[in-house]
Design an enzyme around this catalytic site. Structure first.
Site, PDB file in Angstrom:
ATOM      1  N   THR A   1      53.454  37.645  28.603  1.00 54.12           N
ATOM      2  CA  THR A   1      53.445  37.006  30.072  1.00 54.12           C
ATOM      3  C   THR A   1      54.418  35.975  30.143  1.00 54.12           C
ATOM      4  O   THR A   1      54.651  35.505  29.076  1.00 54.12           O
ATOM      5  CB  THR A   1      52.036  37.013  30.542  1.00 54.12           C
ATOM      6  OG1 THR A   1      51.203  38.017  30.889  1.00 54.12           O
ATOM      7  CG2 THR A   1      51.964  36.001  31.877  1.00 54.12           C
TER       8      THR A   1
ATOM      9  N   GLY B   1      45.852  42.490  36.008  1.00 52.50           N
ATOM     10  CA  GLY B   1      45.434  41.661  35.225  1.00 52.50           C
ATOM     11  C   GLY B   1      44.988  40.151  35.972  1.00 52.50           C
ATOM     12  O   GLY B   1      44.917  40.232  37.266  1.00 52.50           O
TER      13      GLY B   1
END
Ligand code: ASP
Length: 348
Positions: A213, A243
Site C-alpha cells: 500500500t 480493506g
C-alpha cells in the site's frame, strides 16, 4: 506635536513593529514535514538485492522530496500528500496504481482515501478498476461531491465527470504481481484440500502474499495536517473485498487537534481496531505523545489481536512516528528541522 500624542505614536509604531517581528518569527518557526510509506509486510532482508533496495529507496526519496519541496514553497499539506502518493502510484514497485496486486479473478480493484485535518473533510473511493490515480479521485470526492465515499462503477462515472484520467484495467498489470497471484492461488488450492474450507484456507495464507500500500502524511506551514492512502488491497482478494485504506479512521485519519495517520497492513484488523483514529484519539484524550500512542496501538493492541502492519504519523509540531510490527515497512520522512530518513527494516 504635543508630548502625549508623540508618545502614543511612538508606542503604536513600536508595538506594530514588534508584532511584525513576532509574526515573521512565528512564520519562520512553523515546522513543516512529510512522511511516506510504500507498504509493510514480510519483506525478507536476505532476498533483497542491493539493486532492488536501491530502486525502492530511490523511489521513496523521490516521492518524499517532491512532497517536501511543495511544503517548503508554502504549498498545502494536501498538495504534498497527493504529489508524493502519485509518484508511488505510478511506480510498479508498489501495490497501488500501476503495480497493484491482482484479485482472485485476475483483475485489479483499487482503494484510496484522503483527509484534511483542518476541515475534517475526507474523500474515499473503493473497488475502482479504471482510475489511473485513485488518490486523485479521492481528493475529487472530498472537494467536489457531497459524499465521503464512492465505490465501483458509480465512482468511475463521477471520475469521468471530473475529467480524471481513465485507463484499461490491464494498465495496472505487472508480471511480478501476476506471479504472486499464481503462487497465492496454488497455496490456496493446497490449503483448501487440506482444510476443506475456502475461508480457512484464505486465513492461513501467509503474510508474504498479502501486503503493500502507499501513503503519505504531512504538516504544512499553515499548521494543517493531511493524510492519504492508496492501495490495490490484498492479493487474491475476493467478492469485492474492501480493506482499511479507504475507511476514514481505519487506514487514514487527520485532525489538526491531534495527528495525521496513514496505515498499511492486514486491513481487516485495521478496520476492526479503528487504528488511525485510535492513535489520534489516544493523543487527544490521554495527553500522550504521538510516539507513545502509535507504539501502543501498533506494538501492543494490534500484536495481541494478531494484526500485522504499520503506520506513518505526524503531529501538529512536526513530530513523526513510523512504527510497524511486521519484518519491514518501506518508509521515508523529511522535516524542516533538518532530519531525514529512508529505510525498510527495523535496524535501518
Ligand atoms: N491495508 C491494505 C488492505 O488491507 C493492504 C496493505 O496495506 O498492505 O487492503
Amino acid at each position: 506635536m504635543n508630548k502625549p500624542f508623540l508618545l502614543a505614536t511612538v508606542l503604536t509604531v513600536a508595538t506594530s513593529q514588534l508584532l511584525m517581528v513576532n509574526t515573521a518569527q512565528a512564520q519562520q518557526e512553523q515546522a513543516f514535514a512529510i512522511a511516506i510509506h510504500g507498504g509493510a509486510g514480510t519483506i525478507n532482508k536476505s532476498n533483497m538485492s542491493k539493486e532492488k533496495r536501491l530502486a525502492y529507496e530511490t523511489k521513496l526519496k523521490q516521492a518524499r522530496d517532491t512532497g517536501y519541496a511543495l511544503l517548503a514553497e508554502g504549498k498545502s499539506s494536501q498538495a504534498a500528500v497527493i504529489a508524493a502518493i502519485q509518484i508511488l502510484e505510478d511506480s510498479p514497485l508498489f501495490n497501488a496504481g500501476k503495480g497493484a496486486v491482482y484479485t482472485f479473478d485476475g483483475e485489479h480493484e483499487l482503494d484510496a482515501s484522503i483527509m484534511n485535518g483542518k476541515t475534517l473533510n475526507a474523500g474515499a473511493v473503493s473497488g475502482v478498476k479504471t482510475i489511473k490515480s485513485p488518490i486523485a479521485l479521492a481528493e475529487k470526492v472530498m472537494e467536489k461531491s457531497v459524499h465521503v465515499m464512492l465505490s465501483g462503477a458509480g465512482a468511475e462515472v463521477f471520475a469521468k465527470q471530473q475529467g480524471l484520467a481513465l485507463v484499461d484495467n490491464s494498465y495496472f498489470d505487472t508480471d511480478a504481481r501476476y506471479q504472486s497471484l499464481l503462487k497465492a492461488k496454488k497455496k490456496l488450492a493446497e490449503q483448501e484440500k487440506e482444510l476443506k474450507d475456502f475461508q480457512a484456507a484464505h486465513k492461513s495464507l501467509g503474510n508474504e502474499y498479502k501486503y503493500g500500500t502507499v501513503g503519505a502524511v504531512a504538516l504544512d506551514k499553515s499548521g494543517t495536517l493531511t493524510a492519504g492512502t492508496s492501495t490495490g488491497g490484498m492479493t487474491a482478494k475476493r467478492f469485492g473485498r474492501i480493506g482499511d485504506a479507504p475507511i476514514i479512521g481505519a487506514g487514514t485519519y487527520a485532525n489538526n487537534e491531534s495527528c495525521a495517520v496513514s496505515a498499511t497492513g492486514h486491513g481487516e484488523y485495521f478496520i476492526r481496531y479503528h487504528v488511525a483514529a485510535d492513535i489520534c484519539a489516544r493523543m487527544q484524550y490521554q495527553g500522550i505523545s504521538l510516539e507513545k500512542a502509535a507504539d501502543v496501538v501498533i506494538n501492543d493492541v494490534l500484536v495481541k489481536a494478531g494484526g500485522s502492519g504499520g503506520i506513518i504519523a505526524i503531529d501538529p509540531a512536526g513530530n513523526i512516528a513510523m512504527p510497524f510490527n511486521s519484518t519491514g515497512m518501506y518508509r521515508a520522512s523529511k522535516s524542516s528541522n533538518g532530519e531525514e530518513f529512508v529505510g525498510i527494516f527495523k535496524d535501518d
